[in-house]
Design a protein around this motif. Structure first.
Motif: not given
Length: 203
Positions: A9-28
């Motif tokens: 929701s924020k582009a100021d660095g207070s939130q990161v995409l790492d958790m989402q990216r890891d889950a998507l990568l783990a899904a193949g």
């Protein structure tokens, strides 16, 4: 092909995409097939999502980490997934309350059907409340001086009505006793508050 979409929701660095990216990568999903946005879900302009939807082809499946990553609101979510389904694209949610949704399976289709039914129920309630509110306003009478003035009560009714596809703006203005110019000075075409509308509600 599996394609992923992620958003914070924020582009100021207070939130990161790492958790989402890891889950998507783990899904193949391959890293080059993951699209992202750093913006509020309420914003219409989400270039990552636009590019993601353009990339999807019949037989592909779109994966998101949680259900709220895709849609601006429930109606937008339902419409987006219906559009994907009509193109032969699947939709799957990896975790959270929507984790049972996978439109490639009968069970997932059933769960998503329940969400769609809830969205329709919500629209019906808003429409009913709008009609009752307008009828109540008519009963109190709005003829005479000041009929073109926007009030906070009229504004709230207009916000609900403008969110409905079937709303005819000219009819709404007539019901509220305001001009189209007055209405659009306070609200956008999609029912989003403009500066004058925000000021009115804050009084």
């Amino acid at each position: 092909m599996l394609i992923g979409y992620m958003r914070v929701s924020k582009a100021d660095g207070s939130q990161v995409l790492d958790m989402q990216r890891d889950a998507l990568l783990a899904a193949g999903i391959c890293a080059e097939h993951i699209y992202q946005d750093l913006a509020s879900g309420s914003l219409d302009a989400r270039p990552g999502l636009i590019n993601c939807l353009k990339a999807l082809r019949a037989g592909d499946t779109l994966l998101v980490w949680k259900l709220d990553r895709l849609g601006r609101n429930l109606r937008h979510l339902i419409n987006t997934v219906h559009e994907l389904t009509s193109k032969g694209v699947g939709f799957q949610v990896l975790t959270g309350h929507g984790a049972s949704i996978n439109t490639r399976t009968p069970e997932g289709q059933l769960v998503f059907g329940i969400f769609a039914a809830l969205a329709e129920f919500e629209r019906a309630l808003i429409s009913e409340r709008t009609k009752v509110g307008l009828a109540s306003a008519r009963a109190r009478g709005r003829n005479g001086g000041g009929q073109y003035k926007m009030t906070s009560a009229k504004l709230r009714l207009a916000m609900a009505a403008m969110g409905q596809k079937e709303t005819v703006v000219s009819d709404l203005c007539k019901e509220l006793g305001v001009t189209r110019q007055t209405l659009y000075r306070h609200l956008g075409p999609d029912g989003v508050l403009r500066q004058d509308g925000q000021k009115l509600l804050e009084r």
